[in-house]
Motif scaffolding. Structure first.
Motif, PDB file in Angstrom:
ATOM      1  N   ASP A  59       0.851  -1.182   0.000  1.00  0.00           N
ATOM      2  CA  ASP A  59       0.000   0.000   0.000  1.00  0.00           C
ATOM      3  C   ASP A  59       0.894   1.242   0.000  1.00  0.00           C
ATOM      4  O   ASP A  59       1.776   1.370   0.845  1.00  0.00           O
ATOM      5  CB  ASP A  59      -0.878  -0.034   1.254  1.00  0.00           C
ATOM      6  N   GLU A  91       0.487   4.055   1.071  1.00  0.00           N
ATOM      7  CA  GLU A  91       0.379   4.847   2.296  1.00  0.00           C
ATOM      8  C   GLU A  91       1.141   4.228   3.470  1.00  0.00           C
ATOM      9  O   GLU A  91       1.344   4.883   4.491  1.00  0.00           O
ATOM     10  CB  GLU A  91      -1.092   5.012   2.678  1.00  0.00           C
ATOM     11  N   LYS A  92       1.556   2.979   3.340  1.00  0.00           N
ATOM     12  CA  LYS A  92       2.271   2.295   4.427  1.00  0.00           C
ATOM     13  C   LYS A  92       3.701   2.813   4.546  1.00  0.00           C
ATOM     14  O   LYS A  92       4.342   3.140   3.552  1.00  0.00           O
ATOM     15  CB  LYS A  92       2.336   0.781   4.173  1.00  0.00           C
ATOM     16  N   LYS A  93       4.198   2.845   5.770  1.00  0.00           N
ATOM     17  CA  LYS A  93       5.595   3.194   5.994  1.00  0.00           C
ATOM     18  C   LYS A  93       6.457   1.987   5.631  1.00  0.00           C
ATOM     19  O   LYS A  93       6.071   0.850   5.884  1.00  0.00           O
ATOM     20  CB  LYS A  93       5.815   3.582   7.450  1.00  0.00           C
TER      21      LYS A  93
END
Length: 78
Positions: free
Chosen positions: A23, A25-27
């Motif tokens: 994703d 948006e994931k770190k």
């Protein structure tokens, strides 16, 4: 493998697999054995719009194992 990690080999298909598996948006915390690997992976990630790299594990899995941290084994996907 580190618990909760996703192993995506740093090969020509790397950006495709990242785009499919991670994703945006994931770190991202990278686990690579060399500074060159960190540099190459970072470049590929930035090129496809993943600018959420929060760090990397110095000396990769070697340092994780040497520190006696827990490992997890998963079978190969076919």
């Amino acid at each position: 493998m580190l618990p909760g990690a996703i192993n995506i080999a740093l090969r020509p298909e790397f950006p495709n697999w990242i785009g499919w598996m991670i994703d945006p948006e994931k770190k991202i915390l990278m686990v690579l054995e060399s500074e060159r690997g960190v540099s190459l992976a970072s470049q590929q990630l930035f090129r496809i719009g993943y600018d959420n790299i929060v760090g990397y594990l110095h000396d990769g899995m070697t340092s994780w194992q040497d520190a006696g941290k827990p490992l997890k084994h998963l079978g190969e996907w076919m």
